[in-house]
Scaffold this active site. Structure first.
Site, PDB file in Angstrom:
ATOM      1  N   PRO A  87      -8.743 -19.025   2.069  1.00  0.00           N
ATOM      2  CA  PRO A  87      -9.987 -18.635   1.384  1.00  0.00           C
ATOM      3  C   PRO A  87     -11.146 -18.427   2.362  1.00  0.00           C
ATOM      4  CG  PRO A  87      -9.006 -20.590   0.387  1.00  0.00           C
ATOM      5  CD  PRO A  87      -8.282 -20.350   1.676  1.00  0.00           C
ATOM      6  N   GLU A 114      -3.567 -28.842   1.600  1.00  0.00           N
ATOM      7  CA  GLU A 114      -5.015 -28.664   1.833  1.00  0.00           C
ATOM      8  C   GLU A 114      -5.276 -27.578   2.865  1.00  0.00           C
ATOM      9  OE1 GLU A 114      -4.847 -30.813  -0.981  1.00  0.00           O
ATOM     10  OE2 GLU A 114      -6.852 -30.102  -0.383  1.00  0.00           O
ATOM     11  N   ARG A 152       1.369   0.565   1.604  1.00  0.00           N
ATOM     12  CA  ARG A 152       1.059   1.878   1.009  1.00  0.00           C
ATOM     13  C   ARG A 152       0.401   2.820   2.005  1.00  0.00           C
ATOM     14  NH1 ARG A 152       1.058   2.341  -4.243  1.00  0.00           N
ATOM     15  NH2 ARG A 152      -0.658   3.832  -4.291  1.00  0.00           N
ATOM     16  N   ASP A 167      -6.001   7.236  -4.354  1.00  0.00           N
ATOM     17  CA  ASP A 167      -6.056   5.856  -4.851  1.00  0.00           C
ATOM     18  C   ASP A 167      -7.510   5.414  -5.009  1.00  0.00           C
ATOM     19  OD1 ASP A 167      -3.289   3.971  -3.353  1.00  0.00           O
ATOM     20  OD2 ASP A 167      -3.572   4.958  -5.290  1.00  0.00           O
TER      21      ASP A 167
END
Ligand code: 4FV
Length: 245
Positions: A87, A114, A152, A167
């Site tokens: 994160p 963690e 992609r 896209d």
């Protein structure tokens, strides 16, 4: 191009790449994906990959040694880029996906518990990648998202290159609305312009609709200076049309 994924749950990847464009790309060896079990890089009989955090925090932390050994074992050469999914990372977007697709080898480390020992972040990885501001139970799903989004952009992965070009985000705006048969469903008609055969008019309508949707759902993408004068005008035009309605 080759992806190497390091995880304590390699079985999570059996199904993920077994269909769609990534599967086809694997079959055509346009891209290679290798999944490595972190426990295979432990040296103790308990194949220990985690331990308690120093300083008395809750939970467990992934140890540095197995991760360093795993990366050093799978890295083909110095050119291999190493990323930790976390994160704290740079948020994945089309730009980062396109960058990753230009690498010869990308090694993805999946955190668990963690997180991982900070010496991995400070001394081993080229960077951290996040798929969004929320906490997952592990980096595996994030790694799969990164592989799918980056693949992609590898020439030959998505059949018609055109569709990657069209896209969402490719042109910095969202994709245009799509329609298929039936022409009328429960009284809901497909916009007649799409049957006009006038490809310039269809292309203009699609672009206008994409701009409208972007302005409505992602105003951050059409902020001041983000659009060309033509696009700005097209957006104004559609606004005026809607106010007339
Ligand atoms: C994550 C994310 C993420 C953090 C602790 C795994 C978890 C656990 N990874 N984008 N958001 N990772 O939440 O990439 O180790």
């Amino acid at each position: 191009m080759r992806f190497d994924i390091i995880t304590i749950f390699p079985e999570m990847f059996t199904g993920i790449f077994s269909g769609g464009v990534v599967k086809r790309a694997l079959d055509r060896e346009v891209v290679r994906i290798a999944v490595h079990d972190l426990r295979d890089f432990t040296t103790d009989k308990h194949r220990q990959v985690d331990d308690r955090p120093f300083g008395g925090l809750e939970g467990m932390v992934l140890k540095p040694e197995p991760i360093f050994r795993a990366v050093e074992a799978v890295r083909e050469d110095a050119g291999g880029k190493v990323y930790l999914l976390s994160p704290q990372g740079r948020t994945l977007d089309a730009g980062l996906a396109r960058e990753l697709a230009s690498e010869r080898q990308v090694i993805l480390i999946c955190g668990r518990y963690e997180g991982v020992d900070e010496r991995v972040v400070e001394h081993l990885v080229d960077g951290e990648i996040s798929i969004g501001d929320y906490v997952l139970s592990g980096g595996e799903l994030a790694a799969a998202v990164v592989v799918d989004a980056a693949a992609r952009f590898i020439p030959g992965v998505v059949g018609k290159e055109g569709s990657v070009r069209n896209d969402s985000f490719a042109g910095g705006i969202l994709d245009c609305p799509q329609y298929t048969r039936p022409r009328e469903f429960r009284g809901l008609k497909v916009p007649s312009v799409l049957f006009s055969g006038d490809h310039k008019r269809i292309e203009r309508w699609r672009h206008k609709k994409a701009l409208e949707k972007t302005a409505r759902q992602r105003p951050d993408l059409v902020g001041p200076g983000a659009l060309s004068p033509e696009d700005r005008e097209l957006l104004e035009e559609s606004k005026n049309e809607r106010t007339k309605e």
